[in-house]
Design an enzyme around this catalytic site. Structure first.
Site, mmCIF file in Angstrom:
data_model
loop_
_atom_site.group_PDB
_atom_site.id
_atom_site.type_symbol
_atom_site.label_atom_id
_atom_site.label_comp_id
_atom_site.label_asym_id
_atom_site.label_seq_id
_atom_site.Cartn_x
_atom_site.Cartn_y
_atom_site.Cartn_z
ATOM 1 N N ILE A 301 0.836 -1.206 0.000
ATOM 2 C CA ILE A 301 0.000 0.000 0.000
ATOM 3 C C ILE A 301 0.868 1.252 0.000
ATOM 4 O O ILE A 301 0.633 2.195 -0.758
ATOM 5 C CB ILE A 301 -0.933 0.007 1.225
ATOM 6 C CG1 ILE A 301 -1.965 -1.124 1.116
ATOM 7 C CG2 ILE A 301 -1.670 1.345 1.336
ATOM 8 C CD1 ILE A 301 -2.920 -0.978 -0.029
ATOM 9 N N SER A 323 12.668 -1.485 6.489
ATOM 10 C CA SER A 323 13.246 -2.500 5.615
ATOM 11 C C SER A 323 14.141 -1.827 4.583
ATOM 12 O O SER A 323 13.671 -1.085 3.720
ATOM 13 C CB SER A 323 12.147 -3.301 4.910
ATOM 14 O OG SER A 323 12.694 -4.088 3.866
ATOM 15 N N TYR A 325 15.793 -3.165 2.056
ATOM 16 C CA TYR A 325 15.569 -3.645 0.693
ATOM 17 C C TYR A 325 14.301 -3.035 0.094
ATOM 18 O O TYR A 325 14.297 -2.584 -1.058
ATOM 19 C CB TYR A 325 15.473 -5.165 0.682
ATOM 20 C CG TYR A 325 15.219 -5.738 -0.696
ATOM 21 C CD1 TYR A 325 16.166 -5.604 -1.702
ATOM 22 C CD2 TYR A 325 14.030 -6.398 -0.988
ATOM 23 C CE1 TYR A 325 15.935 -6.124 -2.972
ATOM 24 C CE2 TYR A 325 13.786 -6.914 -2.248
ATOM 25 C CZ TYR A 325 14.746 -6.776 -3.237
ATOM 26 O OH TYR A 325 14.505 -7.278 -4.501
ATOM 27 N N SER A 350 12.343 3.249 12.340
ATOM 28 C CA SER A 350 11.187 2.540 12.865
ATOM 29 C C SER A 350 10.161 3.555 13.343
ATOM 30 O O SER A 350 10.516 4.582 13.939
ATOM 31 C CB SER A 350 11.593 1.637 14.039
ATOM 32 O OG SER A 350 10.448 1.166 14.729
ATOM 33 N N SER A 415 -6.144 2.110 7.612
ATOM 34 C CA SER A 415 -6.720 1.118 8.510
ATOM 35 C C SER A 415 -7.278 -0.054 7.703
ATOM 36 O O SER A 415 -6.978 -0.207 6.511
ATOM 37 C CB SER A 415 -7.789 1.752 9.393
ATOM 38 O OG SER A 415 -8.179 0.867 10.423
ATOM 39 N N LYS A 418 -10.674 -5.318 9.087
ATOM 40 C CA LYS A 418 -10.503 -6.268 10.192
ATOM 41 C C LYS A 418 -10.554 -5.587 11.557
ATOM 42 O O LYS A 418 -10.555 -6.254 12.593
ATOM 43 C CB LYS A 418 -9.197 -7.041 10.014
ATOM 44 C CG LYS A 418 -9.218 -7.960 8.792
ATOM 45 C CD LYS A 418 -7.889 -8.601 8.531
ATOM 46 C CE LYS A 418 -7.985 -9.566 7.347
ATOM 47 N NZ LYS A 418 -8.379 -8.905 6.081
ATOM 48 N N ASN A 461 -9.275 -6.145 1.609
ATOM 49 C CA ASN A 461 -8.083 -6.703 0.981
ATOM 50 C C ASN A 461 -7.785 -5.984 -0.335
ATOM 51 O O ASN A 461 -8.694 -5.616 -1.080
ATOM 52 C CB ASN A 461 -8.291 -8.193 0.685
ATOM 53 C CG ASN A 461 -8.494 -8.998 1.945
ATOM 54 O OD1 ASN A 461 -7.556 -9.423 2.578
ATOM 55 N ND2 ASN A 461 -9.763 -9.191 2.322
ATOM 56 N N GLY A 464 -2.885 -8.230 -4.877
ATOM 57 C CA GLY A 464 -1.460 -8.122 -5.141
ATOM 58 C C GLY A 464 -0.652 -7.660 -3.953
ATOM 59 O O GLY A 464 0.563 -7.510 -4.047
ATOM 60 N N ARG A 560 -7.615 -20.411 10.290
ATOM 61 C CA ARG A 560 -6.421 -20.174 11.087
ATOM 62 C C ARG A 560 -6.778 -19.342 12.322
ATOM 63 O O ARG A 560 -7.847 -18.727 12.364
ATOM 64 C CB ARG A 560 -5.371 -19.453 10.235
ATOM 65 C CG ARG A 560 -4.895 -20.276 9.048
ATOM 66 C CD ARG A 560 -4.027 -19.463 8.116
ATOM 67 N NE ARG A 560 -4.765 -18.391 7.491
ATOM 68 C CZ ARG A 560 -4.252 -17.563 6.569
ATOM 69 N NH1 ARG A 560 -2.998 -17.700 6.186
ATOM 70 N NH2 ARG A 560 -4.992 -16.608 6.053
#
Length: 642
Positions: A301, A323, A325, A350, A415, A418, A461, A464, A560
């Site tokens: 995103i 990150s 990379y 961070s 946001s 979920k 969702n 990709g 799950r």
């Protein structure tokens, strides 16, 4: 306009019946001319046509016109004539020549020369072939002629428009596929020929797949809307053919890809709605000419937000990610595509580090912040509760507090659906992050004056994104299966990443302070149906109880930890519409900053002591509707308590 264009454009604009009449007239003249040439060659002198010679010509016309019509040569579009069309002409001319020779050479006609029955068909074939090639060359469609290997994959091109014809012309330069013909819904095109390939009706696909040995179908309709494309794809399932598509019209116009860049179907091709064109005023309001900061800039995103932001011509774009990379990738990409000379600054930090954040805000003074940094994978966060909560809640809190202290004008939190009545830690953490911004916005309103405008945008969702089922399913299909699915009835909302990013920016531009925006995600998608459709559009079949000989099985593994069958976008009722048809405003309960801070302090202490049952209990008191049905499944906690 050149002389060539002046001559060709009126011809191209003629109605198709007139073009066919013109082609017939040319062939009749060729019959007359080649009969005369045959007589001159045979008699070795220039001859004058006599009434008896018209028998040659009348017989030629009587044979040629029905044969050429029967074999579709007057349905061909001559400017796309190529090797296959010439082969058809040769076959028909051979048949014509045999009949003509039997009449005038074998049987003979009193008073007429027998050898003309052999000479004329040869000369006529050369003349017809030359006329067709000349038309193709004149109208600019030069192509290399070559035979097709019968072992190559057989392809039908769906769409006989300009894109389909360009695709055919390009593919004729190579030897990788056998282009068997076209499919098109337009009845006026059906039955015509393009470079010898017939344009078929899609209704005859079942018969064509067997008769022509079709392996693949390529959709050459880049400007087709998603709903219409969805209807087309529905027709193509169940035939055992692999479906590919050319890129979208936007990609073609931008020059990022070519017509020949045929690719696998992306699942956005299966969505039944078209994105709404973005409102440029809303897109530019908080970006154009400003310094913008994106946290989590290397994520799915965050990186798309950066692409959309660069297009809005900010003065400066700050990319923040922990990150290295991911940060390198998005920085390299943006530097290559940026045409507006935006200053792009990659920053490793961070969102939980207040010292680094304070230095960044002080150095560049951003006016707009998009906070996309978060842990979003439900099972991973469920198994790593402390880190998930610290990153998603306290990362948001630190960014928001530093933004307020630095005088940032607009702060937008990315946001998730979920966060609504969550059954998992990730969703609960995002709802608490929303509550942090709501409380800060309430506090700012009470103080009055210039204050940071906090808002949040909630959606489902994105296709990709990291962890999306689509690339996982595709890889599992390529590996021969099975496709793993947690539950047959599980459904999700889906949206493309570019559309989601655009709507986030536009929603943030409408914020007044403390707003919770909800994106219209369209209809929910049943994941089982999605998997089944991906199998069928890959040219394979589902293996189940009713079809044990199928290719790919769907294996149900069970839900799950923390996973829901259905997702929601709203906690409360009666969402308020906005000026954008795909963006609504929710009305959610909130806590004052002081009350929220007390609970957050208790939650932080529980996490520090690794008292995760207490942390879950505190989350349940904070988040309306949160239910933990699995207990604590954190890996570290379980290893310490066993």
């Amino acid at each position: 306009m050149g002389i060539k264009s002046q001559l060709t454009e009126p011809l191209l604009a003629m109605p198709r019946p007139f073009k066919r009449l013109l082609a017939i007239s040319v062939d009749v003249l060729l019959i007359v001319f080649t009969v005369w040439v045959a007589l001159c060659v045979r008699l070795d002198e220039w001859v004058r046509l006599e009434p008896k010679h018209f028998i040659y010509m009348l017989a030629g016309v009587a044979l040629v016109l029905p044969l050429f019509t029967k074999f579709g040569l007057y349905h061909a579009i001559f400017r796309y004539t190529g090797w296959n069309a010439l082969m058809t002409i040769a076959q028909v001319s051979t048949l014509y020549g045999l009949v003509y020779m039997v009449i005038f050479t074998v049987i003979g006609v009193p008073g007429l020369i027998r050898s003309v029955g052999v000479l004329h068909p040869i000369l006529f074939f050369l003349g017809v072939s030359a006329s067709r090639v000349a038309v193709g060359m004149w109208f600019g469609d030069d192509r290399r002629f070559g035979q097709r290997n019968a072992m190559l994959p057989g392809v039908l091109i769906y769409g006989a428009g300009s894109t389909g014809r360009q695709l055919l012309a390009a593919l004729d330069q190579g030897r990788r596929y056998r282009i068997l013909g076209f499919l098109d819904d337009e009845k006026a095109l059906q039955g015509n020929r393009i470079d010898g390939r017939v344009v078929y009706s899609p209704r005859s696909l079942k018969r064509l797949v067997t008769r022509l040995e079709v392996n693949e179908i390529w959709l050459a309709m880049p400007s087709l809307g998603r709903q219409r494309r969805n209807e087309v794809l529905n027709r193509l399932t169940g035939f055992g053919v692999y479906v590919r598509t050319v890129p979208s019209m936007g990609d073609l116009i931008s020059g990022r890809v070519r017509t020949t860049d045929v690719r696998e179907l992306d699942i956005e091709d299966l969505l039944g709605r078209d994105p709404v064109k973005p409102d440029n005023d809303l897109m530019n309001l908080h970006i154009a000419g400003k310094t913008v900061l994106v946290t989590g800039a290397g994520g799915s995103i965050g990186s798309e937000l950066c692409r959309q932001i660069v297009a809005c011509k900010p003065l400066r774009l700050l990319l923040l990610d922990q990150s290295e990379y991911a940060l390198y990738q998005i920085h390299t990409e943006l530097a290559a595509i940026d045409q507006n000379h935006t200053e792009i600054v990659p920053l490793i930090a961070s969102v939980r580090d207040p010292v680094s954040l304070a230095r960044i805000f002080a150095a560049w003074r951003p006016q707009t912040v998009y906070h996309a940094a978060a842990y979003k994978h439900v099972p991973l966060v469920e198994h790593n509760v402390a880190q998930g909560l610290l990153n998603n809640i306290w990362g948001t809190r630190e960014c928001a507090l530093q933004a307020a202290a630095a005088g940032v004008r607009n702060f937008v939190l990315i946001s998730t659906d979920k966060a609504v009545r969550p059954t998992n830690v990730m969703g609960a953490s995002k709802r608490v992050a929303e509550m942090v911004l709501q409380a800060l916005a309430m506090q700012s309103r009470e103080r009055g004056g210039e204050a940071t405008n906090f808002s949040m945008v909630r959606f489902g969702n994105v296709l990709g994104s990291s962890g999306s089922v689509v690339p996982l399913f595709r890889q599992q299909i390529q590996n021969g299966g099975p496709i793993t699915l947690t539950h047959q009835d599980i459904t999700r909302y889906f949206m493309t990443i570019p559309e989601a990013a655009q709507l986030v920016i536009q929603a943030g531009a409408m914020a007044k302070g403390g707003d919770v925006f909800v994106l219209d995600m369209g209809d929910p998608v049943k994941i089982y149906d999605l998997a089944k459709r991906m199998i069928e559009l890959s040219g394979l079949s589902l293996r189940d109880a009713s079809n044990p000989a199928g290719d790919i099985e769907i294996s149900l593994t069970g839900l799950r930890p923390g996973e829901k069958l259905y997702e929601e976008l709203l906690i409360g009722e009666n969402p308020e519409p906005t000026q954008h048809p795909r963006i609504m405003k929710a009305h959610e309960k909130m806590l004052e900053w002081s009350a929220l801070e007390d609970t957050l302090s208790d939650l932080q202490a529980a996490l520090g002591a690794m008292n995760l049952p207490k942390a879950i209990e505190l989350l349940q008191t904070l988040v309306d509707g949160y239910q933990n049905t699995e207990g604590v499944v954190d890996f570290i906690y379980l290893s310490q308590t066993q």
